[in-house]
Scaffold this active site. Structure first.
Site, PDB file in Angstrom:
ATOM      1  N   CYS A 135       0.818  -1.214   0.000  1.00  0.00           N
ATOM      2  CA  CYS A 135       0.000   0.000   0.000  1.00  0.00           C
ATOM      3  C   CYS A 135       0.849   1.260   0.000  1.00  0.00           C
ATOM      4  CB  CYS A 135      -0.938   0.005   1.194  1.00  0.00           C
ATOM      5  SG  CYS A 135      -2.112  -1.343   1.097  1.00  0.00           S
ATOM      6  N   HIS A 136       1.785   1.382   0.920  1.00  0.00           N
ATOM      7  CA  HIS A 136       2.532   2.625   1.033  1.00  0.00           C
ATOM      8  C   HIS A 136       4.030   2.402   1.056  1.00  0.00           C
ATOM      9  CE1 HIS A 136      -1.499   3.201   2.623  1.00  0.00           C
ATOM     10  NE2 HIS A 136      -1.454   4.313   1.935  1.00  0.00           N
TER      11      HIS A 136
END
Lengths: 490, 212
Positions: free
Chosen positions: B169-170
């Site tokens: 995700c990040h």
């Protein structure tokens, strides 16, 4: 048989009967046939009525979807979550269901396209400025509701992106100091994204937020019709009226603008139909491929990204890392410094001092003086951790705050003119940079994290913030042209 | 509009000259009681937002059979609705953990959420360093990181990569003991759940080890 004349009389009598009991004719005149809007409306003025049309599409298709959809995360006999299976059922077995579902999913993306363009119109022509502050604020509240609708609605198909998207966004709230972790459990209604979460999101999506949204749309229109529409020249048409008190540069909304809006609606519906019939997934941007798999809470898909309309803000969230924070504080320091210099109000100046002192000691002070060695670095880290003020928290503040910044525009813009037509090169250049930054942020938000993307997003984030933060100064510096007394049109 | 304003003004003066202060107290009391009743009525609605008794009761310990798990392999089990990883680390993997201290945010895991009986850079129960048990949920925003067990430049994670996990995700990176690297969005190391070994090949997740 009644003659035409008699029929007309009957109609008149019926209307009179209603008017004595409900102000039907008055409402119609105030808001439609005798609402005088500027005669020089252009292309950019189509998006308001288009947004209303998309809202109607969403409500109607939504009602029909609810007749077949089941908000249930438990597994059916085939081992598929019931909610996911009910969406597939709508797509494959309900007659016409596929089109209703595609209209609803396409409508979500169209809503944001139309609303972003509608807001951009506001930036072009200064539609937020006095006396239209409340029109703008109601609009901002509508924008927030739309984001809520999109977010809550996205969980309902219970696919991989639904579940993991909700997981990430709900966990954003956990970054709030002290109450955060409990708050995220409170929002989910469980310790993980589960059936409880699905059911409450369903309730928000189909009834709570739509009710608020309809109220806000009504307030938006009432406020607009009270102050009157702005126009591409940014000239107040109410200042010049004829003997009957009708603005010289105004034309009745019906039939003139209605006809124009109908043209816009036809074009919108053509585009809408092309998407629904030929590219309902929008190349993976309108409906993400990972969402065609049921939610698996043990496995995050290798590449997750929000739907395109959230990606600019998602990029800003990702860009806010601990190494980025000093640049952010520098921008804040610049804004505070300029406010201090330019403002004579003693309370604002005191507030500036407080912000500077807090930021200085909290974030740079010790570092600047070389106190980067233990135990000082540990002390600073400890203070930040203790307050929960880490990069994760600021990322969340950034994401929420950058949406809300639009609401401050009426008070940030100090330009002597409203419309971009009479603003100078400076504002035109800055607005262009802002739009480019917004698009770049949107692009990188759809991409997996990368070092280059991160740096570019950080630069764009700073420029995005500067557009708002420095507006009180650059809007005054800008060399504006003289504004005409009456509208210009060809 | 101006008519409305005039009416409003007229109404105001009417109130001012005929106000009966004794009724004000009644008005205030009614408003106060009404507000109290409103707050009272809100209690069950707010309470209904918190996890139900059934949700609270869920989360019994989960037993895992480790006999089929070969070195370098990872097993995922569900505990309290979350993925729990059991990674059987090779000696090379364990040796790699010792070389990363200066690249990690918290090499000693002092700020990490982990049971007291878990220690060292391997973050495991003494004598069971081979097995790494952790909740496979990123401490940033709760995605489940992906395996990146290949080492070196081939891994696509950089020259010095000794194997670990990457959050899709990040982009937070973790080593093979779930310790987060510096300048990542994730603030702390991955969480280690309570766990205990019932025998050499039977692991119980969700229950604390005794005595250790």
């Amino acid at each position: 048989m009644l003659t035409a004349k008699e029929l007309e009389d009957k109609g008149r009598q019926a209307l009179a009967w209603v008017d004595e009991r409900f102000p039907l004719s008055v409402l119609y005149k105030t808001h439609v046939s005798e609402y005088y809007a500027p005669k020089n409306f252009n292309f950019w003025y189509l998006f308001g009525s288009m947004a209303l049309l998309v809202l109607v599409i969403q409500i109607v298709t939504g009602i029909f979807l609810v007749m077949h959809y089941k908000p249930d995360a438990s597994l059916n006999a085939a081992g598929v979550p019931v909610a996911f299976a009910s969406v597939e059922y709508i797509m494959r077995e309900v007659p016409g269901g596929r089109f209703i579902r595609y209209m609803h999913s396409t409508g979500a993306s169209m809503f944001f396209i139309v609303v972003y363009l509608h807001m951009f119109r506001g930036l072009l022509y200064g539609s937020y400025r006095k006396p239209r502050e409340l029109v703008w604020l109601f609009g901002m509240a509508i924008f927030l509701c739309l984001m809520g609708e999109a977010f809550f609605g996205y969980l309902l198909p219970w696919g991989q992106m639904s579940g993991w998207g909700a997981q990430v966004i709900v966990n954003l709230f956990a970054a709030i100091p002290v109450i955060g972790p409990d708050l995220s459990v409170f929002i989910r209604g469980d310790f993980v994204v589960s059936d409880a979460t699905l059911n409450r999101f369903f309730a928000f999506h189909v009834i709570a937020i739509p009710l608020v949204l309809l109220g806000l749309v009504t307030a938006h229109l009432i406020a607009l019709h009270e102050v009157g529409s702005n126009n591409p020249d940014g000239v107040e048409i109410k200042e010049r009226k004829d003997e009957q008190g009708i603005p010289l540069d105004g034309i009745p909304f019906h039939p003139y603008h209605v006809v124009k809006d109908v043209l816009g609606a036809v074009v919108l519906l053509i585009v809408f139909s092309i998407i629904v019939f030929f590219m309902p997934e929008g190349g993976g941007y309108f409906l993400e491929y990972n969402n065609f798999m049921p939610y698996d809470q043990l496995k995050t898909p290798p590449h997750i990204a929000p739907v395109w309309y959230f990606t600019p803000y998602y990029s800003m969230l990702r860009a806010t890392t601990s190494s980025f924070l000093p640049f952010l504080w520098l921008l804040v320091a610049l804004i505070v410094g300029l406010t201090w210099r330019g403002c004579s109000c003693v309370w604002i100046r005191r507030a500036c001092l407080l912000v500077v002192a807090g930021a200085y000691w909290g974030f740079f002070g010790l570092t600047l003086f070389g106190f980067t060695k233990p135990p000082f670095d540990l002390a600073i880290a400890g203070i930040h951790l203790g307050l929960g003020l880490d990069a994760k928290f600021w990322g969340v503040v950034m994401m929420g705050g950058s949406v809300m910044l639009f609401a401050l525009l009426p008070w940030l813009d100090r330009s002597p003119v409203r419309s971009i037509r009479y603003k100078g090169v400076l504002y035109k250049a800055i607005l262009a940079v802002f739009v480019i930054c917004f698009l770049i942020l949107g692009y990188y938000g759809t991409q997996p994290p990368s070092p280059v993307g991160n740096v570019v997003s950080q630069i764009c984030t700073i420029l995005y913030l500067a557009y708002f933060g420095l507006m009180p100064w650059y809007s005054k510096l800008d060399k504006c042209k003289p504004v005409p007394e009456r509208l210009t049109w060809k | 509009m101006s008519d409305h304003k005039q009416e409003a003004l007229a109404g105001e003066s009417f109130c001012a000259c005929s106000a009966d202060p004794s009724r004000r107290a009644l008005l205030a009391a009614t408003a106060g009681l009404g507000a109290a009743a409103g707050i009272g009525a809100a209690v069950p609605f707010v309470a209904s937002f918190t996890p139900s008794d059934r949700a609270r009761a869920a989360g019994a310990p989960v037993e895992v059979d480790l006999s089929g798990l070969r070195p370098g392999e990872k097993l995922v089990v569900e505990w309290q609705g979350k993925p729990v990883w059991i990674l059987r680390r090779t000696p090379e993997m364990l040796a790699g953990l010792k070389t990363l201290d200066d690249k990690l945010v918290d090499p000693g895991s002092s700020a990490a959420e982990q049971p007291a009986y878990v220690s060292g850079e391997a973050r495991s129960i003494a004598g069971k360093e081979e097995f790494f048990v952790c909740v496979g949920i990123c401490t940033h925003l709760g995605c489940s990181p992906s395996d990146k067990f290949a080492t070196g430049a081939d891994s696509g994670m950089g020259e010095g990569w000794k194997g670990g996990f990457l959050c899709p995700c990040h982009g937070s990176m973790f080593d093979l003991a779930g310790r987060v690297f510096k300048s990542m969005p994730a603030p702390t190391n991955l969480v280690i759940p309570p766990h205990t070994y019932l025998s050499d090949t039977r692991l119980l997740i969700g229950q604390d080890s005794k005595g250790a």
